[in-house]
Design a protein around this motif. Structure first.
Motif, mmCIF file in Angstrom:
data_model
loop_
_atom_site.group_PDB
_atom_site.id
_atom_site.type_symbol
_atom_site.label_atom_id
_atom_site.label_comp_id
_atom_site.label_asym_id
_atom_site.label_seq_id
_atom_site.Cartn_x
_atom_site.Cartn_y
_atom_site.Cartn_z
ATOM 1 N N VAL A 119 8.470 -77.023 37.068
ATOM 2 C CA VAL A 119 9.657 -76.871 35.611
ATOM 3 C C VAL A 119 9.933 -76.811 35.122
ATOM 4 O O VAL A 119 9.582 -76.136 34.450
ATOM 5 N N VAL A 120 10.970 -75.483 34.716
ATOM 6 C CA VAL A 120 12.181 -74.420 34.181
ATOM 7 C C VAL A 120 13.270 -74.612 33.563
ATOM 8 O O VAL A 120 14.475 -73.933 34.920
ATOM 9 N N GLY A 121 14.034 -74.583 32.255
ATOM 10 C CA GLY A 121 14.950 -75.076 31.843
ATOM 11 C C GLY A 121 15.408 -73.741 32.393
ATOM 12 O O GLY A 121 15.979 -72.113 31.942
ATOM 13 N N ALA A 122 17.082 -73.523 32.540
ATOM 14 C CA ALA A 122 18.386 -73.063 32.781
ATOM 15 C C ALA A 122 18.560 -72.711 31.510
ATOM 16 O O ALA A 122 19.265 -71.419 31.260
ATOM 17 N N THR A 123 18.038 -73.709 30.796
ATOM 18 C CA THR A 123 18.544 -73.222 28.754
ATOM 19 C C THR A 123 18.292 -71.964 28.307
ATOM 20 O O THR A 123 18.176 -71.412 27.553
ATOM 21 N N TYR A 124 16.771 -71.632 29.109
ATOM 22 C CA TYR A 124 16.327 -70.357 28.824
ATOM 23 C C TYR A 124 15.711 -69.571 29.660
ATOM 24 O O TYR A 124 14.975 -68.591 30.469
ATOM 25 N N PRO A 125 17.126 -68.387 29.396
ATOM 26 C CA PRO A 125 17.247 -67.193 30.343
ATOM 27 C C PRO A 125 16.157 -66.675 31.575
ATOM 28 O O PRO A 125 15.471 -65.891 31.591
#
Lengths: 306, 306
Positions: A216-222
């Motif tokens: 899981v890697v958030g889209a909010t930290y490109p």
């Protein structure tokens, strides 16, 4: 248990991406106050069983709309658990309905524990169509705080059943860095977890080079998303934070491999409650909420293909 | 919701410790293969509903034995989830039965998520007799990997309902140090989490100086247990790892405050499957498994009082 070898989770999910031409993951996060009016109006009293029936109907009708045009769905366990045991019965029905519709199911439970207790969670939620577990789910999101020996029981079940996991590496919330961004020696905590994920995938790769241990890697930290795509070349990435949380299509494209696979991008509210989005409310409204779900899904597919 | 202010979780748990003269927490971890023969023999076929009924009967009969002589029980969600939805119905029945018997219930789910999803978990599992939630549970174990803003929604629900949480700080498994022992600057990760726990308890203290944010610290690391007792003076500690995992009575005593409160020590297998322990098997055996549970509970109470 069947004698045949189970199909690898990564192979199945990448194939579903290819078949649908989509990397959209539809997050099934039912909430009482956000259900379309036709479903809310049917509730008898305020009994958990009535709400659970509404959650099942809502999610199954979404599945009917999105099957064939997205590869996977992600039911969020918390919202079903919030209804008590009746909610978990609904979760079971939704998972089985999605699986029967040909969708890959990612149960978002962020579970974990130690030793044989981790094995129990793995047994509960990991599986494949030929080797199903008790819930009929393909995969589970898993928290890494308890360490390597808490992840290994899940890996063993991936091997036996053809299921998969998505380990929390870099989450999408504003405060996610509280532990994840701390630096120990040369590495941040999230980099340490990413290293473990890559190590565990080794010797478990399918023909395309993917293993069963996703992340899981958030889209909010490109910037971190691009970095972690490199650090975990064998992991399918589950990317939350698109849409309502602020992630844009350009932010998430670094998660994909050169064939446009290797990641799925989740949207929950933006799709399932599309009837309430300002730009859709007038066109569709509560009465035509299915059409709003379809339009929002197709819009997101288009944005991610662009 | 009632108008009265809910009783603080820490006050209630410390009072239960005083009332019973015990810091023993009985872990309810049902497993198919370990159930006493009289319960296993009743199973019709291999249906989840049959096993779930056996789990309910097993746990409720344990509750009948231990109520009044221990302050709390800790059902382990994973083993109920392993049965699928039917298992969660059993979990709900067990929690309500324990609560009605006057036991404080710690649901061991190691849950967490971000924002409104964390709120859903808090709403599901935190509560008090006057302000119950959907499951009827008092408290929940919570994982800190997602950071401060994932813990805060639980704290808000503690305030509103009188429930509590136990944040994973230093877990009892051999590999727990993989992340927890990493040092960033002057502090290990577990020390950073302990600092957050102490900070969140401030301004929420009861007359005895305890707040609703407890912590999980394993019995298998006695030096860290003593250190963390000092670092989190306002937290009730939930101490797993006693007995089957290797922790001894002397190892856990540093967890207690000067009044012999402020911590509960969990034993699961050593109590609930006492009929299988070599020293009890001959005396009690499967047929008299209730007596074995009683003897093991009284033995543990005695060891922790000594």
């Amino acid at each position: 248990m069947p004698n045949s070898s189970p199909a690898s989770f990564a192979t199945r999910l990448n194939q579903a991406i290819a078949d649908t031409g989509s990397v959209t993951c539809v997050g099934l996060d039912p909430r009482k106050a956000s259900l379309p009016a036709p479903l809310r109006d049917n509730i008898q009293g305020d009994r958990p069983e009535s709400w659970a029936a509404a959650y099942t109907q809502f999610c199954c009708e979404i599945i009917d709309v999105v099957k064939g045009i997205v590869p996977c769905v992600k039911p969020q366990a918390a919202f079903f658990e919030q209804l008590g045991p009746a909610g978990m019965v609904s979760l079971g029905e939704v998972i089985r309905y999605a699986s029967a519709a040909g969708l890959v199911v990612i149960t978002d439970g962020k579970r974990n524990d130690i030793g044989s207790t981790a094995t129990a969670y793995a047994d509960a939620y990991l599986g494949s169509p030929t080797h199903p577990g008790p819930w009929g789910s393909d995969s589970l999101t898993v928290s890494p705080y308890l360490g390597r020996d808490s992840i290994e029981p899940f890996v063993e079940t991936c091997d036996a059943r053809g299921g998969g996991i998505f380990v929390l590496v870099k989450t999408s919330n504003p405060g996610g860095g509280f532990l994840q961004d701390l630096k120990s020696g040369d590495q941040t905590i999230y980099q340490t977890v990413a290293g473990l994920v890559t190590e565990l995938n080794t010797e478990r790769l399918d023909a395309d080079g993917y293993g069963p241990i996703g992340a899981v890697v958030g889209a909010t930290y490109p910037a971190q998303l691009a970095e972690l795509r490199q650090a975990m070349p064998h992991s399918i990435l589950l990317v939350p934070g698109f849409g309502a949380q602020g992630g844009a299509a350009d932010d998430v494209k670094p998660a994909l491999d050169q064939n446009g696979r290797g990641a799925v991008v989740n949207s929950s509210r933006g799709i399932i409650f599309a009837h309430s989005r300002p730009e859709f409310a007038q066109k569709f409204g509560d009465a035509n909420w299915h059409d709003a779900v379809r339009a929002a899904t197709e819009e997101m597919n288009q944005q991610l293909r662009g």
